[in-house]
Design a protein around this motif. Sequence first.
Motif, PDB file in Angstrom:
ATOM      1  N   GLN A 247      29.929 -37.845  38.247  1.00 49.92           N
ATOM      2  CA  GLN A 247      31.098 -36.997  38.049  1.00 49.92           C
ATOM      3  C   GLN A 247      32.194 -37.666  37.204  1.00 49.92           C
ATOM      4  O   GLN A 247      32.713 -37.053  36.276  1.00 49.92           O
ATOM      5  CB  GLN A 247      31.660 -36.564  39.411  1.00 49.92           C
ATOM      6  N   ILE A 250      31.103 -37.685  33.575  1.00 52.10           N
ATOM      7  CA  ILE A 250      31.054 -36.362  32.952  1.00 52.10           C
ATOM      8  C   ILE A 250      32.421 -35.991  32.389  1.00 52.10           C
ATOM      9  O   ILE A 250      32.534 -35.462  31.272  1.00 52.10           O
ATOM     10  CB  ILE A 250      30.579 -35.318  33.970  1.00 52.10           C
ATOM     11  N   GLU A 254      33.259 -35.350  28.182  1.00 46.27           N
ATOM     12  CA  GLU A 254      33.811 -34.159  27.554  1.00 46.27           C
ATOM     13  C   GLU A 254      34.803 -34.507  26.439  1.00 46.27           C
ATOM     14  O   GLU A 254      34.985 -33.736  25.497  1.00 46.27           O
ATOM     15  CB  GLU A 254      34.482 -33.288  28.606  1.00 46.27           C
ATOM     16  N   ASN A 318      26.403 -32.341  27.287  1.00 45.37           N
ATOM     17  CA  ASN A 318      27.603 -31.661  27.776  1.00 45.37           C
ATOM     18  C   ASN A 318      27.267 -30.281  28.319  1.00 45.37           C
ATOM     19  O   ASN A 318      27.733 -29.876  29.387  1.00 45.37           O
ATOM     20  CB  ASN A 318      28.627 -31.534  26.638  1.00 45.37           C
ATOM     21  N   PHE A 321      25.367 -30.493  31.661  1.00 42.58           N
ATOM     22  CA  PHE A 321      26.222 -30.844  32.789  1.00 42.58           C
ATOM     23  C   PHE A 321      27.041 -29.639  33.263  1.00 42.58           C
ATOM     24  O   PHE A 321      27.238 -29.432  34.465  1.00 42.58           O
ATOM     25  CB  PHE A 321      27.144 -32.003  32.421  1.00 42.58           C
ATOM     26  N   LYS A 322      27.535 -28.860  32.305  1.00 36.59           N
ATOM     27  CA  LYS A 322      28.259 -27.643  32.688  1.00 36.59           C
ATOM     28  C   LYS A 322      27.331 -26.673  33.406  1.00 36.59           C
ATOM     29  O   LYS A 322      27.720 -26.021  34.384  1.00 36.59           O
ATOM     30  CB  LYS A 322      28.852 -26.988  31.445  1.00 36.59           C
TER      31      LYS A 322
END
Length: 716
Positions: A247, A250, A254, A318, A321-322
């Motif tokens: 987390q 991540i 971004e 990215n 992960f979203k």
Amino acid sequence: MAATGACVFHGAVFSSLRRDRTWSNGSFKSGSIAIHNARRFAVSTTSTDQVVSSSSETTATSSVSDLFGNGRFEKTYEHAATEIVGVGAEKESPSNSGWEGTEVRRSLKDYFEQSVELIGSDGGPPRWFSPLECGSRMDNSPLLLFLPGIDGVGLGLIKHHEKLGKIFDLWCLHIPVRDRTPFTELMKLVEKTVKNEHQHSPNKPIYLAGESLGACLALCVAARNPHIDIVLILSNPATCFSKSPLQPVISLLEFMPESLQVSLPYILNLLKGDASRLPLADVGVILQLIVGELSQDLAALSSHLSVLADILPVETLNWKFKMLKHASADSNSCLHAVKAQTLILCSGRDQLLPSIEEGGRLHQFLPKCEIRRFSNNGHFLFLEDGLDLAATIRGAGFYRRSQYVDYVSDFIPPSAAEVRNIFENFSFITFATSPVLLSTLEDGEIVRGLAGIPEEGPVLLVGYHMLLGLELAPMVGQFFKEKNIILRGMAHPMLFMKMKEGSLPDLATYDSFRMMGAVPVTAKNFYKLLSSKAHVLLYPGGMREALHRKGEEYRLFWPEESEFIRMAARFGAKIVPFGVVGEDDIGEVVFDYEDQMKIPVLKKRIEELTNEAVRLRADVHGEVANQDVHFPGILPKLPGRFYYYFGKPFETEGRKEELRDRENAHKLYLQVKGEVENCLAYLTSKRENDPYRQLWPRLAYQAKHGFTSEVPTFKF
């Protein structure tokens, strides 16, 4: 009916219709493409009505090379596929005999190489493909849809393709690298496939095997379709993604500039749990460490390290992960609606997700859920050593081809390699007890070995159940080794189900018993086994005999009524009586059922354990009806020796009408029981003359002649 009931306590020791269809715009269309050489995949497409073939002769997929062209991956079947059909098309099976031929076990290197080929001509929407090494499967095999994790390639099961392809119709979902299909749309794609297949074969289960992100996808599809018979195989589900140590990374990712291409190696290095100690710039070293952990059998993979970045460039990472956040939230919100049978595979060394804890949490939510734990594996379980997915599914009792599991017709005999793996866990007891097996020829001669056991079934072996069922592993192993016979044991239902959770051993303890063909003891299963001409192992004394009290060794606790004679006569089965002795040479019961029932705390525990298990013989009277579950206190001894004696078979062929009479059947029942007692008496007497009965003389003999040599015994 009797059962091999007490073996429960030493587990730790011890289409008929061809389908030619292609996936096109959400519908199936007839058609196939004939090609002339072997290739890896049959790939579906949602943009045309044509199957995209992975062939060196096909322009669209020219980068995909032949699977069997170099000989290393040659199929063991002589009639290798010469035609590629639409996804889901049933290929002809050579037989239903199981795992004939040499298994090709692929590696992580194959995953990298085939990933390059698959993504080299990438583009278009998500689609299904079916690896052609899965081309020869058994009749009526169920569909298995593989839903990939964050990589999206769809090759996560590459190490399992060959074995899974023999028992499943395997389709794999491929999500192109640049594809940005939302999670909801992916779910609809999978759901539409599931509904179409269910409509085509409403009486067959559909398996959804998902890892990480794919596990979330599978849960959502199952929740939306509770009326469809779905079986879930979930590897390290990402339902706990909010608790991932990724987390913080991540959030950083971004805002990270695209020029800083070290984010993927840095994140993946968490697999080793030491990212903070490694420099971000040392990408090559980090990736080598990662790959080295995933597979220890590869000498050099430096040429494949860049494939990781090709599969998951920063912008794709990215996006994934979203999607994981969305997938985790959606799947958690619908857990209450999941009714599917579920098998969760959890890795003990998963550094990306708290998978062990999450498995326990999901087990509480999902009504028909079992867990298998792999303590030495990481997040990418399907790509690592230590897992045989086909064997795990079968051992857990999750393989079926219809609405309900049929332990007789759905049984797939284990391969020789699987048998070796199973009995490695029991090798110590076999070595320590140096078992002696004797059998009786037709002329009455007693010989060492199993020459006196009839080759052709149906055969019913009936005998004495040793303390805790300790005789099972050496006997079953020797039958397979010497006669290539799988003994189908009639086992206590507690090996297959619990009435409720509690203190009984986990069902995973008995996976090896199910792999070797044990079935729940019922009249229906007994009938099916005899009708299939199997070699059936039956203990009329069941749990009462194997959990006997102090001083009751070698005493039979058989019911008064003849339970098996007329059924055996119906199929003309040969009844082989046998005895086994040696339990008193490895341990002594010092704290038995009677002792424990006098202590209130232990009495309550026995009642709790008994209530967890399915109760047998509730309508039977006498001592054999005592099926209370307990763990006797045993004082171990320096191991002695196990002795088995199989008497001359009783013939029932041609006696069907005669043995329908209860009195005649009971006479034969008493004769069989008497012969088992004679076998026990013979062994108890003769072992006194065995100079190698004790451990030290056996060790001395093997030290001189080799530890694989057969140790002599008494004269017979």
